[in-house]
Design a protein around this motif. Sequence first.
Motif, PDB file in Angstrom:
ATOM      1  N   LYS A 187      29.690 -12.608  13.281  1.00 45.87           N
ATOM      2  CA  LYS A 187      30.943 -12.388  14.019  1.00 45.87           C
ATOM      3  C   LYS A 187      32.020 -11.932  13.033  1.00 45.87           C
ATOM      4  N   ILE A 192      31.757 -18.916  20.147  1.00 47.49           N
ATOM      5  CA  ILE A 192      30.346 -18.549  19.939  1.00 47.49           C
ATOM      6  C   ILE A 192      29.434 -19.642  20.505  1.00 47.49           C
ATOM      7  N   ASN A 229      29.492 -19.277  24.384  1.00 45.96           N
ATOM      8  CA  ASN A 229      29.068 -18.014  25.001  1.00 45.96           C
ATOM      9  C   ASN A 229      27.880 -17.332  24.344  1.00 45.96           C
ATOM     10  N   GLU A 230      27.581 -17.701  23.093  1.00 43.37           N
ATOM     11  CA  GLU A 230      26.451 -17.079  22.391  1.00 43.37           C
ATOM     12  C   GLU A 230      25.672 -18.172  21.676  1.00 43.37           C
ATOM     13  N   GLU A 263      22.597 -18.979  21.072  1.00 39.39           N
ATOM     14  CA  GLU A 263      21.546 -18.676  20.107  1.00 39.39           C
ATOM     15  C   GLU A 263      22.138 -18.291  18.756  1.00 39.39           C
ATOM     16  N   LYS A 264      23.214 -17.499  18.801  1.00 39.66           N
ATOM     17  CA  LYS A 264      23.899 -17.083  17.571  1.00 39.66           C
ATOM     18  C   LYS A 264      24.489 -18.291  16.859  1.00 39.66           C
TER      19      LYS A 264
END
Length: 625
Positions: free
Chosen positions: A267, A368, A371-372, A374-375
């Motif tokens: 990011k 993160i 919303n993300e 896995e990241k």
Amino acid sequence: METKQFKAESKRLLDMMINSIYTHREIFLRELLSNASDAIDKIYYKALTDDSLTFDKDSYFIKVSADKENRILKIIDTGIGMTQEDLENNLGTIAKSGSLAFKSENEVKDGHDIIGQFGVGFYSAFMVADEVTVISKALGSDEAFKWESKGADGYTLVPCVKDAIGTEIILKIKENTEDESYDEYLEEYRLKGIVKKYSDFIRYPIKMDVTESRLKEGSEDEYEDVQEEQTINSMVPIWRKNKKDLTTEDYEQFYAEKHYGFDKPIKHIHISVDGAVRYNAILYIPEKIPFDYYSQEFEKGLELYSNGVLIMNKCADLLPDYFSFVKGMVDSEDLSLNISRELLQHDRQLKLIAKNINKKIKSELINILKNEREKYEEFYQSFGRQLKYGVYSDYGMHKEELQDLLMFYSSKEKKMVTLDEYVSRMPEEQKYIYYATGDSNERIDKLPQTEMVMDKGYEILYFTEEIDEFAIRMVMAYKEKEFKSVSSGDLGFDADVNKETESEEKENKELFDFMKDILNGKVKDVRVSKRLKSHPVCLTTDGAVSIEMEKILNAMPNNQNVKADKVLEINVHHEVFESLKNAFEKDNEKLTLYTNLLYSQALLIEGLPIEDPVEFTNDICKIMV
């Protein structure tokens, strides 16, 4: 002229370069231009603290020129230059940045990123050149020196004549082979393309003599090729560009150009603030942990600029330790250039910027996580330990800020979960957040102490890193729910279980007292277990120090010799307990044997060493005959 030998590690790297195991040879120009830019930066930087130096930004530039006929490529800069000692240290040996830790995969894989990773960009010149010459005159010196090398066999270093301060790198470009065309690194259009691709954001003019087709003077339709010197990079720093005009690739390219890491960031955060303090910043959250992250060599900090002029390479005050993995830069219009670095560290504006950056990093990580996922889990795999250290350090001062970012493996979900997710699933009657400690998830799965907690349907968090329990002791409670180890004395179960246990304690008090005497101070007490179902025995603790803490603290080099208050818990519903009772009534020698075996068994389950392995094996033999 004496040929000096490269150090062994330098020779190894040169061999790799010369044999061209890298597929992206073009990056040699990026590396040399970055070095040239750094050399000019150093003059600006030196001028900040040296009143005798004045500088005019317009007089600094980098020049790239190609001579196709003689296969010569030159990179000239007006930077700080190098003394004889600098040339010896910088070019005679590899940069001292852990470069021997090449990792075996770099031998075979497309590892071009190793150059940026280890800060040895100069050596990349040998990917395209048979011979490299460096002519340099240092700021404040009357002498110039020429360094020359044809590769791994060594180099020469002699005095020479050079009028201007700065460095000139002369590459004798290799001849073409069946597999490779090196001509491209002498072609004007190709060189321009590489500069735009990799070095467009360099803050100094990169000049080239560019061929333009123009109408001949006095002619209407006849054209001629004319060469003129042009600046071929935009020089507009990426952080001053409009976010809408930038792509993810632009940010990733800047990350690579600045050597922030050899990975791709998960990011980027582009901040533009025009308030009480004005600044621009580009921050990166890396994907992978730097090879030296937990070593003394690692330096945290962001690059700090004032109006585009570098003030500090690593401004540590801009980042708290727990976010030390963040890379990037800050450029402020409000920082004075003429103050010393020491004063700058306590500058009010700097503290404001640091506070804002801290909030931004935290909100981005939460974003993160939500919303993300896995990241975030990939990031946490690399840097979760650092967040836990942040919770533990400074007596838990930062726990409120960091606790929502923590994750632990869950017995119920069989994956990493947050504290918030755990608490949201707790049954109404559950009083505590339960956790278990061990070397791995697999070992914790087999711990006897988890049986009753799991039987009640309660989720258990698995602590497998040495910092976990120390950090969570600092947190103490999350959303008014206290943390409780599955090995702690009181698990907070219902009154009926406690009543039954009290009754069994009274009934078997003499037996347990006898066993405690046998163990002679090795345990604080022997008790009825209210947590065991299928296992006969386990160790638990009373007091602040757990068994896992004892192991960690005693593994430290300062000989702490910390001891947990261990309690040997016996499952009175296991068939082994009948053997204990019978031995207590009929054969005290056998009870001693059984007690020692059960204690050793409990130690093994906890991963603790058996005090006398020979005695333990002899005891096993006794029960076999």
